[in-house]
Write a protein that holds these residues in place. Structure first.
Motif, short mmCIF file in Angstrom:
data_model
loop_
_atom_site.label_atom_id
_atom_site.label_comp_id
_atom_site.label_asym_id
_atom_site.label_seq_id
_atom_site.Cartn_x
_atom_site.Cartn_y
_atom_site.Cartn_z
N THR A 174 0.79 -1.33 -0.05
CA THR A 174 -0.16 0.02 0.09
C THR A 174 0.76 1.25 0.06
N ALA A 175 2.14 0.87 0.09
CA ALA A 175 3.13 2.13 0.02
C ALA A 175 2.86 3.23 -0.89
N ASP A 176 2.60 2.95 -2.04
CA ASP A 176 2.37 4.10 -3.01
C ASP A 176 1.22 5.22 -2.82
N SER A 177 0.30 4.67 -1.69
CA SER A 177 -0.70 5.35 -1.49
C SER A 177 -0.41 6.50 -0.51
N TYR A 178 0.54 6.46 0.14
CA TYR A 178 1.13 7.46 1.17
C TYR A 178 1.81 8.57 0.36
#
Ligand code: SIN
Length: 282
Positions: free
Chosen positions: A181-185
């Motif tokens: 989910t890192a790209d959503s941060y």
């Protein structure tokens, strides 16, 4: 500043101090006030000879601010804000290797990180720090003026080191979560931020997290991000903390970056980490 209750030994010209003569479990107001003053003066404090339980780490951290939740590693049982940074002898990749300030991709990144050493290698495993306020001061007025008008887009995706999932997959000893989910941060922050406690300006941009400047493409932004990263870590802006079991190092994420040196393959290193003091960069 003079210190009466604690022993303060600077680690380098730019930042960092070793602190002795204090037991963080038993802090009176005057001693805490000196520790806090030293934190604002030196930005990185290696506080030696501590015996801290997870509760003690939480209590010490709360003196700096409320705990911050770290999205990508599961916390210890009963202590969701503390997680263990572990590198096993069989592993070749470490956590936190590469210059960065912590979680700049959050809207309110933590002002301080506390890292407590449980097990340290016989050789190596130090952490490097740089003073991004000193790096800012050394810029020309024209560069300061330009940077003062820029905002950085900061991502958790670790796009320049192969992506967070691949990066974390190689760190076997740690309880990694949510890397996909890192790209959503993503968070937009000023490239030059001002510390509300000292009024001092510092650079707030890193190769690890800043993917571009707001209103500019990644290609346009990259050369200046690279230049600023190289500038901030010039030797005269750095210090090095050598760890011993029982060292609690606390650093100011508003005006420093750090880099965990990965030079101890075949040895074990175990730390406990807590971030505190969510603050909107201004
Ligand atoms: C981190 O980047 O928080 C870890 C630093 C270290 O293990 O020295």
């Amino acid at each position: 500043m003079s210190y009466d209750r604690i022993e303060v030994t600077p680690l380098a010209g730019a930042l960092g101090a070793e602190i002795r003569g204090v037991d963080l479990r038993r802090l009176d107001n005057q001693t805490w006030s000196e520790v806090h003053e030293a934190f604002l003066e030196f930005h990185v404090l290696a506080i030696r000879d501590q015996e801290l339980s997870p509760d003690d780490i939480m209590t010490t951290g709360r003196r700096f601010g409320e705990p911050n939740f770290y999205p990508f590693v599961t916390g210890m049982d009963g202590y969701p804000y503390i997680f263990e940074v572990i590198k096993e002898p069989s592993e070749t990749r470490n956590f936190g290797g590469g210059w960065h300030s912590d979680t700049t991709y959050l809207p309110q990144p933590p002002l301080a990180t506390l890292l407590y050493a449980l097990e340290t290698p016989a050789r190596g495993g130090d952490t490097l720090y740089c003073n991004t306020a000193a790096a800012y001061d050394a810029l020309s007025d024209t560069m300061k003026d330009l940077l003062g008008r820029l905002k950085g887009v900061n991502s958790a995706g670790l796009k320049h080191s192969g992506g967070r999932s691949a990066h974390h997959a190689a760190i076997g000893g740690m309880k990694i979560q949510g890397a996909d989910t890192a790209d959503s941060y993503e968070a937009v922050h000023p490239v030059v931020r001002t510390c509300p406690d000292t009024g001092r300006k510092s650079l707030y941009v890193s190769r690890a997290h800043t993917i571009r400047f707001e209103g500019m493409t990644e290609d346009e932004s990259r050369p200046l991000i690279e230049w600023l990263q190289a500038h901030q870590i010039r030797p005269e802006f750095t210090c090095r903390v050598h760890w011993e079991p029982g060292t609690l190092t606390v650093w100011d994420n508003r005006c420093t970056q750090h880099n965990a040196v990965n030079d101890y393959n075949g040895q074990r290193r175990v730390m406990r980490r807590l971030t505190v003091g969510p603050q909107t960069p201004i």
